[in-house]
Every structure is written in C-alpha cells, then in structure tokens.
Design a protein around this motif. Structure first.
Motif, PDB file in Angstrom:
ATOM      1  N   ALA A  71       0.836  -1.205   0.000  1.00 56.49           N
ATOM      2  CA  ALA A  71       0.000   0.000   0.000  1.00 56.49           C
ATOM      3  C   ALA A  71       0.867   1.251   0.000  1.00 56.49           C
ATOM      4  O   ALA A  71       1.911   1.307   0.649  1.00 56.49           O
ATOM      5  CB  ALA A  71      -0.917   0.002   1.218  1.00 56.49           C
ATOM      6  N   THR A  72       0.443   2.244  -0.744  1.00 51.25           N
ATOM      7  CA  THR A  72       1.163   3.517  -0.754  1.00 51.25           C
ATOM      8  C   THR A  72       0.548   4.485   0.245  1.00 51.25           C
ATOM      9  O   THR A  72       1.176   5.457   0.626  1.00 51.25           O
ATOM     10  CB  THR A  72       1.131   4.143  -2.160  1.00 51.25           C
ATOM     11  N   VAL A  73      -0.672   4.204   0.653  1.00 45.83           N
ATOM     12  CA  VAL A  73      -1.364   5.058   1.623  1.00 45.83           C
ATOM     13  C   VAL A  73      -1.271   4.381   2.991  1.00 45.83           C
ATOM     14  O   VAL A  73      -1.552   3.185   3.108  1.00 45.83           O
ATOM     15  CB  VAL A  73      -2.838   5.249   1.222  1.00 45.83           C
ATOM     16  N   PRO A  74      -0.879   5.134   4.018  1.00 45.72           N
ATOM     17  CA  PRO A  74      -0.787   4.525   5.353  1.00 45.72           C
ATOM     18  C   PRO A  74      -2.144   4.023   5.829  1.00 45.72           C
ATOM     19  O   PRO A  74      -3.167   4.651   5.599  1.00 45.72           O
ATOM     20  CB  PRO A  74      -0.302   5.661   6.247  1.00 45.72           C
ATOM     21  N   GLY A  75      -2.113   2.879   6.466  1.00 46.47           N
ATOM     22  CA  GLY A  75      -3.332   2.336   7.038  1.00 46.47           C
ATOM     23  C   GLY A  75      -3.555   2.780   8.468  1.00 46.47           C
ATOM     24  O   GLY A  75      -4.678   2.890   8.925  1.00 46.47           O
ATOM     25  N   TRP A  76      -2.453   3.051   9.168  1.00 45.28           N
ATOM     26  CA  TRP A  76      -2.531   3.419  10.581  1.00 45.28           C
ATOM     27  C   TRP A  76      -1.457   4.444  10.897  1.00 45.28           C
ATOM     28  O   TRP A  76      -0.392   4.459  10.294  1.00 45.28           O
ATOM     29  CB  TRP A  76      -2.288   2.198  11.481  1.00 45.28           C
ATOM     30  N   THR A  77      -1.745   5.283  11.872  1.00 40.76           N
ATOM     31  CA  THR A  77      -0.770   6.249  12.369  1.00 40.76           C
ATOM     32  C   THR A  77      -0.523   5.947  13.842  1.00 40.76           C
ATOM     33  O   THR A  77      -1.467   5.858  14.624  1.00 40.76           O
ATOM     34  CB  THR A  77      -1.284   7.695  12.221  1.00 40.76           C
ATOM     35  N   LEU A  78       0.741   5.758  14.179  1.00 45.81           N
ATOM     36  CA  LEU A  78       1.116   5.534  15.571  1.00 45.81           C
ATOM     37  C   LEU A  78       1.793   6.788  16.093  1.00 45.81           C
ATOM     38  O   LEU A  78       2.758   7.269  15.495  1.00 45.81           O
ATOM     39  CB  LEU A  78       2.114   4.379  15.693  1.00 45.81           C
ATOM     40  N   SER A  79       1.320   7.291  17.195  1.00 46.77           N
ATOM     41  CA  SER A  79       1.955   8.455  17.785  1.00 46.77           C
ATOM     42  C   SER A  79       3.362   8.092  18.255  1.00 46.77           C
ATOM     43  O   SER A  79       3.697   6.921  18.401  1.00 46.77           O
ATOM     44  CB  SER A  79       1.120   8.980  18.958  1.00 46.77           C
ATOM     45  N   SER A  80       4.170   9.109  18.493  1.00 48.38           N
ATOM     46  CA  SER A  80       5.520   8.875  18.999  1.00 48.38           C
ATOM     47  C   SER A  80       5.435   8.067  20.289  1.00 48.38           C
ATOM     48  O   SER A  80       4.676   8.406  21.187  1.00 48.38           O
ATOM     49  CB  SER A  80       6.202  10.222  19.269  1.00 48.38           C
ATOM     50  N   ARG A  81       6.176   6.976  20.342  1.00 45.55           N
ATOM     51  CA  ARG A  81       6.207   6.054  21.489  1.00 45.55           C
ATOM     52  C   ARG A  81       4.863   5.370  21.723  1.00 45.55           C
ATOM     53  O   ARG A  81       4.646   4.773  22.766  1.00 45.55           O
ATOM     54  CB  ARG A  81       6.662   6.766  22.769  1.00 45.55           C
ATOM     55  N   GLY A  82       3.974   5.421  20.742  1.00 47.45           N
ATOM     56  CA  GLY A  82       2.656   4.808  20.874  1.00 47.45           C
ATOM     57  C   GLY A  82       2.657   3.347  20.449  1.00 47.45           C
ATOM     58  O   GLY A  82       3.633   2.835  19.901  1.00 47.45           O
ATOM     59  N   THR A  83       1.558   2.664  20.711  1.00 52.27           N
ATOM     60  CA  THR A  83       1.406   1.263  20.324  1.00 52.27           C
ATOM     61  C   THR A  83       0.099   1.077  19.562  1.00 52.27           C
ATOM     62  O   THR A  83      -0.815   1.893  19.648  1.00 52.27           O
ATOM     63  CB  THR A  83       1.404   0.324  21.546  1.00 52.27           C
ATOM     64  N   LEU A  84       0.048  -0.016  18.840  1.00 53.52           N
ATOM     65  CA  LEU A  84      -1.130  -0.364  18.048  1.00 53.52           C
ATOM     66  C   LEU A  84      -1.236  -1.874  18.018  1.00 53.52           C
ATOM     67  O   LEU A  84      -0.238  -2.562  17.786  1.00 53.52           O
ATOM     68  CB  LEU A  84      -0.992   0.170  16.620  1.00 53.52           C
ATOM     69  N   GLN A  85      -2.430  -2.397  18.252  1.00 54.19           N
ATOM     70  CA  GLN A  85      -2.636  -3.845  18.193  1.00 54.19           C
ATOM     71  C   GLN A  85      -3.441  -4.172  16.946  1.00 54.19           C
ATOM     72  O   GLN A  85      -4.470  -3.554  16.677  1.00 54.19           O
ATOM     73  CB  GLN A  85      -3.358  -4.338  19.433  1.00 54.19           C
ATOM     74  N   LEU A  86      -2.949  -5.159  16.190  1.00 51.91           N
ATOM     75  CA  LEU A  86      -3.607  -5.619  14.972  1.00 51.91           C
ATOM     76  C   LEU A  86      -3.629  -7.134  14.945  1.00 51.91           C
ATOM     77  O   LEU A  86      -2.860  -7.787  15.643  1.00 51.91           O
ATOM     78  CB  LEU A  86      -2.840  -5.151  13.727  1.00 51.91           C
ATOM     79  N   GLN A  87      -4.471  -7.663  14.077  1.00 53.23           N
ATOM     80  CA  GLN A  87      -4.483  -9.091  13.830  1.00 53.23           C
ATOM     81  C   GLN A  87      -4.060  -9.285  12.381  1.00 53.23           C
ATOM     82  O   GLN A  87      -4.556  -8.603  11.485  1.00 53.23           O
ATOM     83  CB  GLN A  87      -5.891  -9.634  14.048  1.00 53.23           C
ATOM     84  N   SER A  88      -3.137 -10.200  12.136  1.00 48.50           N
ATOM     85  CA  SER A  88      -2.660 -10.442  10.785  1.00 48.50           C
ATOM     86  C   SER A  88      -2.356 -11.924  10.626  1.00 48.50           C
ATOM     87  O   SER A  88      -2.686 -12.734  11.491  1.00 48.50           O
ATOM     88  CB  SER A  88      -1.421  -9.595  10.486  1.00 48.50           C
TER      89      SER A  88
END
Length: 126
Positions: A61-78
C-alpha cells in the motif's frame, strides 16, 4: 431467598466429583487442546520507537493504514507472511522500516501474540 442461599451450602465428596466427571466419558484434565493451525491469525502489537508519529502500511500500500503516535502502540491481527512497512510522518515517502509476520508451522505454542518495535533500519536492511 433464604432457601436459595442454602443451595450452595453443601460439598461433594471426591467419589461424587469423579462420578460427575465420568458422565461424558472423558476426564477433562486429559483433553489436549487442538494445535494452532498454520493459517491462524496472529495478534501483533506494534510499538513506535521513533521520536515522531509513524505511518504504518500493510503490504504494498502507498497510503498509510494506521498512524502511531511517537512512542505509541497499536494492536492488529494479521497472518503469516503479511508484510508491513513504516515511514516517519515528516517524510511519508521514505520507508524507514519493513517487517513480515514469520511463517507459521502451526502448533499449540506458536505465537498467538507478537510484539514488534518500529525503529529505523539501515538502508541495506530495507
């Protein structure tokens, strides 16, 4: 209501417990869990170690799917083999990091959960 409180005022003997356990013919302590299939989803926690927001992309993908803040976390299922990349928000065209979900061979202990840190990689690692 008082009568209902007395419903829980009893104990079963070990013999009575064994008799209840035998009703379905299987001792619940001996039942093995089914192995985790090789194509089972994996829970992933992404941690952004950058000093600014990171733009996380899935696949090509050329378009970001998610934005994580500085020092932030994100949970995904893949799934096994999925590829992720990230760029700093200040320069979205420059890929700083790439990672793919490791191939799974299945099995009970295969990582149902994974933790991944987004850090800039050397150009040779991209």
């Amino acid at each position: 209501m008082r009568e209902n409180l007395h419903l829980f005022d009893f104990e079963l003997s070990p013999a009575e417990l064994a008799q209840i356990d035998s009703l379905d013919g299987v001792d619940p302590r001996s039942v093995a869990r089914a192995p985790r299939p090789a194509d089972a989803p994996v829970e992933i926690t992404f941690a952004n170690a950058l000093d600014e927001a990171a733009l996380l992309r899935w696949g090509d993908a050329t378009v970001p799917g998610w934005t994580l803040s500085s020092r932030g976390t994100l949970q995904l299922q893949s799934y096994s083999g999925a590829i992720f990349s990230a760029a700093a928000a200040s320069d979205p065209a420059q890929t700083l990091w790439r990672w793919s979900v490791p191939a799974s061979e299945g099995g009970e202990d295969y990582g149902a959960r994974m933790a991944v840190t987004i850090v800039p990689l050397a150009k040779t690692e991209l």
